[in-house]
Design a protein around this motif. Structure first.
Motif, PDB file in Angstrom:
ATOM      1  N   LEU A  60       0.822  -1.323   0.079  1.00 56.69           N
ATOM      2  CA  LEU A  60       0.097   0.081  -0.225  1.00 56.69           C
ATOM      3  C   LEU A  60       0.729   1.275  -0.110  1.00 56.69           C
ATOM      4  N   ALA A  61       1.794   1.131   0.999  1.00 54.19           N
ATOM      5  CA  ALA A  61       2.854   2.490   1.144  1.00 54.19           C
ATOM      6  C   ALA A  61       3.271   2.729  -0.341  1.00 54.19           C
ATOM      7  N   ILE A  62       4.052   1.523  -1.264  1.00 58.19           N
ATOM      8  CA  ILE A  62       4.547   1.703  -2.069  1.00 58.19           C
ATOM      9  C   ILE A  62       3.770   2.259  -3.245  1.00 58.19           C
ATOM     10  N   GLY A  63       2.464   1.935  -3.117  1.00 59.68           N
ATOM     11  CA  GLY A  63       1.474   2.486  -4.012  1.00 59.68           C
ATOM     12  C   GLY A  63       1.135   3.927  -3.843  1.00 59.68           C
ATOM     13  N   VAL A  64       1.450   4.291  -2.629  1.00 58.18           N
ATOM     14  CA  VAL A  64       1.362   5.777  -2.723  1.00 58.18           C
ATOM     15  C   VAL A  64       2.235   6.610  -3.450  1.00 58.18           C
ATOM     16  N   ILE A  65       3.635   5.973  -3.295  1.00 58.08           N
ATOM     17  CA  ILE A  65       4.592   6.901  -3.688  1.00 58.08           C
ATOM     18  C   ILE A  65       4.501   6.616  -5.357  1.00 58.08           C
ATOM     19  N   TYR A  66       4.150   5.313  -5.607  1.00 62.54           N
ATOM     20  CA  TYR A  66       4.154   5.143  -7.317  1.00 62.54           C
ATOM     21  C   TYR A  66       3.160   5.969  -7.985  1.00 62.54           C
ATOM     22  N   GLU A  67       2.013   6.249  -7.242  1.00 67.04           N
ATOM     23  CA  GLU A  67       0.940   7.279  -7.917  1.00 67.04           C
ATOM     24  C   GLU A  67       1.663   8.621  -8.108  1.00 67.04           C
ATOM     25  N   ARG A  68       2.372   9.009  -7.028  1.00 66.54           N
ATOM     26  CA  ARG A  68       2.818  10.251  -7.283  1.00 66.54           C
ATOM     27  C   ARG A  68       4.164  10.414  -8.084  1.00 66.54           C
ATOM     28  N   ARG A  69       4.817   9.457  -8.299  1.00 61.40           N
ATOM     29  CA  ARG A  69       6.143   9.502  -9.101  1.00 61.40           C
ATOM     30  C   ARG A  69       6.111   8.650 -10.263  1.00 61.40           C
ATOM     31  N   HIS A  70       5.328   7.867 -10.367  1.00 63.93           N
ATOM     32  CA  HIS A  70       5.112   6.723 -11.601  1.00 63.93           C
ATOM     33  C   HIS A  70       6.439   6.058 -11.585  1.00 63.93           C
ATOM     34  N   THR A  71       7.255   5.806 -10.586  1.00 64.22           N
ATOM     35  CA  THR A  71       8.274   4.992 -10.710  1.00 64.22           C
ATOM     36  C   THR A  71       8.655   4.180  -9.334  1.00 64.22           C
ATOM     37  N   ARG A  72       9.237   3.345  -9.495  1.00 65.81           N
ATOM     38  CA  ARG A  72       9.453   2.254  -8.467  1.00 65.81           C
ATOM     39  C   ARG A  72      11.106   2.018  -8.440  1.00 65.81           C
ATOM     40  N   ARG A  73      11.859   2.619  -9.021  1.00 70.52           N
ATOM     41  CA  ARG A  73      13.363   2.598  -9.013  1.00 70.52           C
ATOM     42  C   ARG A  73      13.818   2.994  -7.786  1.00 70.52           C
ATOM     43  N   LEU A  74      14.660   2.362  -6.950  1.00 69.41           N
ATOM     44  CA  LEU A  74      15.201   2.894  -5.803  1.00 69.41           C
ATOM     45  C   LEU A  74      15.993   4.140  -5.943  1.00 69.41           C
ATOM     46  N   GLU A  75      16.746   4.057  -6.863  1.00 68.63           N
ATOM     47  CA  GLU A  75      17.768   5.390  -6.983  1.00 68.63           C
ATOM     48  C   GLU A  75      17.198   6.659  -7.453  1.00 68.63           C
ATOM     49  N   GLU A  76      15.839   6.476  -7.740  1.00 69.02           N
ATOM     50  CA  GLU A  76      14.977   7.820  -8.103  1.00 69.02           C
ATOM     51  C   GLU A  76      14.690   8.486  -6.662  1.00 69.02           C
ATOM     52  N   PHE A  77      14.852   8.082  -5.534  1.00 69.73           N
ATOM     53  CA  PHE A  77      14.259   8.519  -4.309  1.00 69.73           C
ATOM     54  C   PHE A  77      15.471   8.838  -3.521  1.00 69.73           C
ATOM     55  N   GLY A  78      15.039   9.284  -2.288  1.00 73.25           N
ATOM     56  CA  GLY A  78      16.335   9.687  -1.506  1.00 73.25           C
ATOM     57  C   GLY A  78      15.850  10.991  -0.580  1.00 73.25           C
ATOM     58  N   GLY A  79      15.858  11.113   0.435  1.00 70.48           N
ATOM     59  CA  GLY A  79      15.559  12.321   1.479  1.00 70.48           C
ATOM     60  C   GLY A  79      14.091  12.690   1.460  1.00 70.48           C
ATOM     61  N   LEU A  80      13.238  11.643   1.142  1.00 68.53           N
ATOM     62  CA  LEU A  80      11.823  11.961   1.321  1.00 68.53           C
ATOM     63  C   LEU A  80      11.365  12.443   2.530  1.00 68.53           C
ATOM     64  N   MET A  81      12.175  12.241   3.496  1.00 69.58           N
ATOM     65  CA  MET A  81      11.579  12.370   4.998  1.00 69.58           C
ATOM     66  C   MET A  81      11.582  14.004   5.334  1.00 69.58           C
ATOM     67  N   ALA A  82      12.220  14.729   4.382  1.00 65.71           N
ATOM     68  CA  ALA A  82      11.995  16.026   4.421  1.00 65.71           C
ATOM     69  C   ALA A  82      10.730  16.679   4.128  1.00 65.71           C
ATOM     70  N   VAL A  83      10.153  15.964   2.818  1.00 60.64           N
ATOM     71  CA  VAL A  83       9.021  16.457   2.349  1.00 60.64           C
ATOM     72  C   VAL A  83       7.695  15.638   2.861  1.00 60.64           C
ATOM     73  N   MET A  84       7.916  14.489   3.225  1.00 57.86           N
ATOM     74  CA  MET A  84       6.938  13.648   3.528  1.00 57.86           C
ATOM     75  C   MET A  84       7.149  12.946   4.890  1.00 57.86           C
ATOM     76  N   PRO A  85       6.923  13.600   5.973  1.00 63.47           N
ATOM     77  CA  PRO A  85       6.951  13.323   7.397  1.00 63.47           C
ATOM     78  C   PRO A  85       6.125  12.167   7.892  1.00 63.47           C
ATOM     79  N   ARG A  86       5.197  12.449   7.492  1.00 61.90           N
ATOM     80  CA  ARG A  86       3.747  11.392   7.792  1.00 61.90           C
ATOM     81  C   ARG A  86       4.253  10.123   7.010  1.00 61.90           C
ATOM     82  N   TYR A  87       4.446  10.199   5.909  1.00 66.52           N
ATOM     83  CA  TYR A  87       4.630   9.137   4.981  1.00 66.52           C
ATOM     84  C   TYR A  87       5.637   8.121   5.462  1.00 66.52           C
ATOM     85  N   THR A  88       6.945   9.018   6.028  1.00 60.18           N
ATOM     86  CA  THR A  88       8.111   8.412   6.419  1.00 60.18           C
ATOM     87  C   THR A  88       7.797   7.783   7.704  1.00 60.18           C
TER      88      THR A  88
END
Lengths: 536, 710
Positions: free
Chosen positions: A344-372
């Motif tokens: 479910l949680a991966i679905g949330v980020i996929y919906e926003r970014r339309h990618t599931r590649r790990l290297e696309e992400f990083g530092g999301l805690m700064a913008v998405m604290p609840r999600y983190t």
């Protein structure tokens, strides 16, 4: 009457949806949600005064008289929580698709509802014919869910999923018919009744063949190493809702089937095969964890982690002592919550970014604290932190495996598969799960927010929080107060083991007719390894 | 067993944590601080009142709040009980007392941090988990706290998460700790499979079982002890699992002081003492603990000598001091009548260390606070003029850790040195093993510790001189910014410094002043003293030797570093560049682990995925699928649509079937005959059937007619 109600209510909902015009999306969604919620509420009615040890709420209607098919449903402590897990997850999953599924909403809702009926029916069936029918019913909607609403390689993944599963289930059908015929040979009555057929004792060789047929169907479903390669493809291509249901419920049919059918039907074969099962599951734990560590696609990583988690379940089942099997059943529930939550949680980020590649992400805690925070809690539940859902099951399986030398029959056929060694190897899964899950977590949430496309990401909306809140609640509940669940699981598991230990003492010579174990137990049950060795 | 509402002790900080994390941002810093501090203070008050009860009578306090079954499966019945005895009360006082002080300090230190409320949430969560660890009455409850503190450590090391290095350090700490947890988990599984219980209080009644031989002539207690030790080395940063602690300094300094110096890292020592009855069954397990401790102590101390980061020096010092505690735990005296070990010394050192090391870390924090986060000691110097309070308290703590009489470190370090000197793991005898374990090993460990003590004094005063004496070596701009820390920080420093000076007087050995060992007396109901016969003369001899070693270390440090890096230092570094680099780079242990474990794990993972999974397993699956397609493509040419071909095929098939049936039917004709006999009455077949029944399967009477057993 609760059981047929919860089995068919979703199906009724599906039929109703067919009458609603496909343009009325909100009405379609609302109706589907209503039916799944109603099913959940009604299924809660199973809880009061639940007697875990025996089947309760049993209904037994004649269906096809000539074949001896009865519409026979019942629920005990093992199936209870799995049914509730299903009814609990369905509304959550349907609710979460509100934003992610936009094409063919009506068909999607229908598929989900039919799937729910299939899953509940499979868990409840006490007639092998009914079981098989439901077993196949749930295959079809899942095929469509992956094949229509999936990712780019959805057709490949859905065909692979169906073919893999079909191979196993056809062999299982053959085995079911075989017992059915052998029972008729012995008693001159035709029946698919679970209780009757579970008292049929076949000769050891027959048991082996039937066990292999059942076992293959279930091993593919689990999936047990090395029958797991359909899983990553199916998971990666399936839409979020499909992945959640696939991981949280569908995989459990493999382990549930082993416990409900393969083990009690063919105890001698189980005794022979237990070391192989245990070795395969321990390999699965280590192998699944390591391969998960190498993944770059987040969903694939979680898919392989399922191989490792389910390895713990099969390890517990193959030890046939109460602690280990309790732990295995518990781990099924915990995995349903934690891995379901992760998808479910991966679905949330996929919906926003339309990618599931790990290297696309990083530092999301700064913008998405609840999600983190949500992701963190589910991650910790998945790695088995005490106080969250994953710990109790793993702990019980390890304790049960470590002490299993008292009941385990053989040192091991291939090499020395001592339960203690198996437990030690399995326990490395505790380390490895932390290795890959924390790697995943760090790569997604920690470090600098370097990718500009992640800068403007929105945190969880209240609607999404509402999706996760019940999952988190269950993760804590399963971790903090296991008694709620174990008080029903344990008696049922003990009953299963007691029957097993009676039945394993009956030996039918090759070429003889099958025998029926008397009701209420057969010969003196076996308690220790030494006794069993004498008898073999 | 007396009842006491112990569950509030961990629940208060846990509730505080929940509040800070969920509502902290909304209610603001002031309320967050108030909630966080009050919850810790409240649980401290509860501990204090419980300790008063324990003072009156040593009967452990229990709590039945959680005693309803927690996990019940098969024959495993676990309740989540809490208990407070005199041993855990010491830990509880340290955790709540020093924890509270560090909370106060952190409210000043972290005042301008963005994640202030999150920080206090994690800190309170840690307090709760640590108190569960200490109060648990069985291994699983301890394990809940054990993993909980590990989680908080992970979260707090990576607190400033936007730096990759911090996140890496946090993950490293968690994973290495998990290796320890692996041992702890298996220890639980093993203990349960042996005794059927995991409660500490029930352990003494199962000593017989634990003493039984398991494998290779060694008792089960040995294997159990080793598994526990794996857990303890992970949490308490001992060889070979110490590597996470130095990296853990990436976290905010109050965290280093609280978690990575005073409390969490001592959990391994605590658990070993908790399970002491199991270790005593086979004292050589204790010898292993002592050897690991001594080696770690020396190893870490030598690394500490050359480090340039203020907190890194303190981190290695912590590893080294934990090694001292392990030696204390392991310093057994095995006589034919009894086995005792120096647990009291270990716990005593745990307590004094909590004071002076927390003081040192917070002092370091104060220095770095003044220098805007600078932690490199080559860029400090002359700070005593600017930071008078920090300087004075830091000096006191340095003297304490160096073991200068009469500060606390002197008494506790001496207790451990004396214990190691007196230790004998086998009764005196003439065999090789007896001579080694009864005479030599204790002396060897004593000498290692003595060298470590000299080393400790040296690197601590090197740090002290480099930071506070000589000339300032940073930029002018930094010099202007230097300011003493606020009162909330210096006040805490003074409390800790006074503790570092004073707590040692609680444990003055009886040979020095009769009845002076209040600390030992307090612990007596839980763990006995090490049964060493020591005279006052022996005590003072050892004390003078130890003092000499410390003084030598301090003197050398003064000679080399009093005015910054002296020429001799530079000359030595230039003369032995390879040695210098080798030690400075921590003997390349991290690189070694990386090359031997971390990287291979990556390669293996990748190999398993690409080769085994994608190529072999999935390849086989795709091969089967592909073959089906190929066969289909070939065979479809048989479907010509021409009726003539079909008729020809049918005829050929019929001929084949006929031929085969004649052949096979001829061979197996008798089978048909037997199949026909099924029609004969079954009663006739019964005796034959009984005849083939195997001997020892208990068959129930068969009902004639249908072959059913009823």
């Amino acid at each position: 009457m609760i059981l047929p109600l919860i089995t068919f209510l979703p199906l009724v909902g599906a039929l109703l949806l067919m009458l609603i015009p496909r343009e009325e999306e909100s009405i379609l969604r609302g109706t589907a949600l209503f039916f799944t919620l109603a099913t959940f509420v009604i299924s809660l009615g199973l809880l009061p005064d639940f007697d875990g040890a025996n089947f309760s709420h049993v209904i037994d209607w004649t269906w096809i008289e000539a074949l001896g098919v009865h519409f026979h449903l019942g629920v005990d402590g093992i199936s209870l929580w799995l049914v509730l897990l299903t009814t609990f997850l369905m509304p959550i999953v349907l609710f979460s698709t509100g934003t992610s599924i936009t094409k063919k909403v009506r068909e999607f809702a229908i598929a989900m509802l039919v799937l729910e009926s299939g899953m509940i029916g499979t868990f409840l069936a006490l007639d092998l014919f009914v079981f098989y029918v439901f077993w196949e019913i749930m295959l079809i909607p899942m095929y469509f869910i992956i094949g229509i609403w999936g990712g780019d390689r959805r057709v490949y993944a859905s065909i692979k999923f169906v073919l893999y599963t079909m191979v196993g289930s056809l062999l299982m059908l053959v085995a079911i018919i075989y017992i059915y015929v052998r029972h008729h040979d012995a008693s001159n009555t035709w029946t698919f009744d679970y209780f009757t057929l579970s008292r049929v004792v076949l000769s050891t060789r027959e048991q082996m063949y039937c066990f292999l047929a059942f076992g293959l169907a279930f091993a593919i479903k689990v999936p047990l190493f090395p029958f797991h390669t359909w899983l990553p493809d199916a998971h990666v291509e399936a839409p979020t809702a499909g992945s959640v249901i696939l991981a949280a419920v569908l995989l459990k049919f493999g382990t549930y089937g082993l416990l409900r059918f393969a083990m009690p039907f063919f105890p001698r074969a189980m005794v022979e095969m237990a070391p192989y099962l245990a070795i395969a599951s321990v390999i699965g734990i280590v192998y699944g964890s390591l391969v998960a560590f190498a993944q770059t696609d987040i969903k694939k990583m979680i898919a392989y982690s399922s191989v490792a988690h389910l390895g713990f379940v099969v390890l517990g089942l193959s030890m046939w002592n109460a602690k280990a099997i309790d732990g295995a059943v518990y781990q099924m529930l915990a995995h349903g919550i934690s891995t379901g939550g992760l998808f479910l949680a991966i679905g949330v980020i996929y919906e926003r970014r339309h990618t599931r590649r790990l290297e696309e992400f990083g530092g999301l805690m700064a913008v998405m604290p609840r999600y983190t925070a949500v992701f963190m809690i589910i991650t910790l539940a998945s790695v088995g932190l005490p106080g969250l859902s994953g710990f109790v099951g793993e702990f019980l399986v390890l304790v049960g495996t470590f002490g299993a030398y008292k009941t385990w029959p053989h040192g091991g056929p291939i090499f020395y598969a001592h339960p203690k060694i198996l437990a030690v190897v399995a326990a490395t899964g505790v380390i490895l799960s932390a290795v890959y899950m924390l790697y995943l977590f760090q790569k997604m949430f920690f470090g600098p927010l370097s990718n500009p496309r992640n800068r403007g990401l929105k945190d969880l909306s209240n609607r999404e929080l509402a999706v996760f809140a019940p999952m988190l609640l269950m993760a804590f509940w399963l971790g903090l107060y296991p008694s709620t669940f174990l008080s029903a699981i344990d008696p049922a598991v003990r009953r299963t083991i007691a029957e097993f230990q009676h039945k394993v003492m009956i030996k039918v010579p090759e070429g003889e007719k099958a025998r029926l174990m008397p009701e209420g137990g057969g010969p003196e049950p076996v308690k220790h390894k030494e006794e069993l060795d004498d008898k073999f | 067993m007396e009842e006491f509402p112990l569950h509030y002790i961990p629940l208060l900080p846990l509730a505080g944590a929940a509040f800070c994390l969920l509502f902290g941002k909304r209610v603001g810093k002031t309320i967050t601080t108030a909630v966080a501090l009050c919850s810790v203070f409240g649980s401290g008050l509860l501990v204090a009142s419980a300790v008063r009860l324990l003072h009156e009578s040593p009967v452990p306090l229990t709590d039945t709040f959680f005693s309803a079954t927690w996990i019940s499966a098969g024959d495993l019945q676990l309740s989540a009980g809490l208990t407070l005895d005199r041993l855990s009360s010491v830990l509880c006082m340290i955790v709540t007392g020093i924890g509270f002080l560090i909370h106060v300090y952190a409210s000043g230190y972290m005042a301008h941090d963005e994640g202030y409320t999150r920080f206090f949430g994690y800190l309170n969560l840690f307090m709760g988990a640590m108190l569960i660890l200490v109060l648990g009455d069985s291994m699983p409850v301890t394990f809940v706290g054990w993993e909980g503190v590990g989680l908080c450590s992970y979260l707090l090391i990576g607190f400033w998460y936007d730096k990759e290095a911090n996140a890496n350090a946090g993950r490293k700490a968690f994973v290495v700790n998990r290796i320890g947890d692996f041992g702890f988990l298996l220890a639980m599984a093993y203990l349960f499979s042996l005794t059927g219980t995991l409660k500490y209080a029930e352990l003494p009644s199962h000593l017989q079982t634990l003493g039984q031989t398991a494998w290779w002539g060694l008792p089960a207690a040995f294997f159990f002890g080793i598994l526990v030790l794996v857990g303890a080395t992970g949490k308490s940063a001992q060889i070979p699992l110490y590597v996470w602690l130095p990296d853990a300094m990436a976290g905010p300094t109050p965290v280093s002081a609280l978690i990575h110096a005073a409390t969490m890292v001592t959990a391994g020592v605590y658990v070993c003492v908790r399970l002491h009855v199991a270790f005593e069954i086979f004292p050589l397990t204790l010898a292993i603990i002592a050897i690991i401790g001594a080696l770690t102590a020396l190893f870490a101390a030598t690394i500490g000598v050359l480090q340039r980061d203020f907190k890194k020096v303190l981190a290695y010092s912590t590893v080294s001091q934990l090694g001292f505690m392990f030696v204390g735990v392991g310093s057994a005296i095995n006589t034919p009548t009894s086995v005792t070990s120096n647990y009291q010394g270990a716990i005593f050192h745990l307590m004094t260390h909590a004071f002076f090391k927390a003081g040192l870390f917070l002092g370091a924090g104060s220095v770095m606070h003044a220098l805007s986060g600078e932690g490199d000691i080559t860029r400090m110097g002359g700070l005593r003029k600017h930071l008078p309070h920090t300087h004075a308290t830091f000096l006191l703590c340095c003297l304490a850790i160096a073991g200068i009489i009469p500060l606390s470190g002197f008494w506790s370090k001496d207790a451990i040195l004396g214990g190691a000197h007196a230790a004998m793991w086998l009764p005196k005898g003439t065999g090789g093993a007896e001579v080694f374990f009864a005479h030599h090993l204790g002396l060897i460990l004593y000498l290692i510790l003595l060298a470590t003590a000299a080393c400790t004094a040296f690197y601590m005063f090197r740090l002290y001189f480099l930071a506070f004496w000589g000339e300032f070596r940073g930029t002018d701009e930094e010099l202007h910014h230097i300011h003493e820390s606020p009162a909330s920080m210096t006040g805490v420093l003074w409390v800790l410094a006074i503790g570092a000076v004073g707590v040692g007087f609680l444990g003055i050995p009886d040979v020095v002043s009769s009845g002076g060992n209040h600390f030992g007396e307090w612990l007596l109901p839980v763990v006995r003293e090490q049964a060493a016969e020591e005279s006052a003369r022996e005590f003072w001899t050892l004390a003078v030797i130890a003092l000499g070693a410390s003084a030598a270390g301090i003197g050398l440090a003064a000679a080399l570093y009093l005015h910054g890096f002296s020429d001799q230092v530079r000359a030595m570094a230039a003369a032995f560049p390879s040695v210098y680099k080798f030690v400075y780079n921590k003997y390349y242990i991290d690189e070694f682990y990386n090359a031997v474990i971390v990287q291979p794990l990556r390669w293996i993972s990748l190999g398993l995925w690409k080769v085994v999974d994608s190529f072999f397993i999935d390849g086989t699956v795709r091969l089967v699928g592909g073959l089906t397609l190929v066969v289909g493509k070939v065979v479809r040419y048989a479907q010509t649509g021409d009726v003539h071909h079909y008729v020809a095929g049918m005829l050929a098939g019929a001929a084949l079937v006929f031929g085969l049936s004649v052949q096979l039917g001829g061979c197996h004709g008798y089978k048909f005959a037997e199949a026909a006999s099924v029609a004969t009455p079954r009663l006739q077949r019964m005796p034959r059937r009984e005849h083939v029944t195997p001997d020892n399967v208990p068959l129930l009477p068969a009902v004639p007619g249908n072959g059913l057993i009823r």
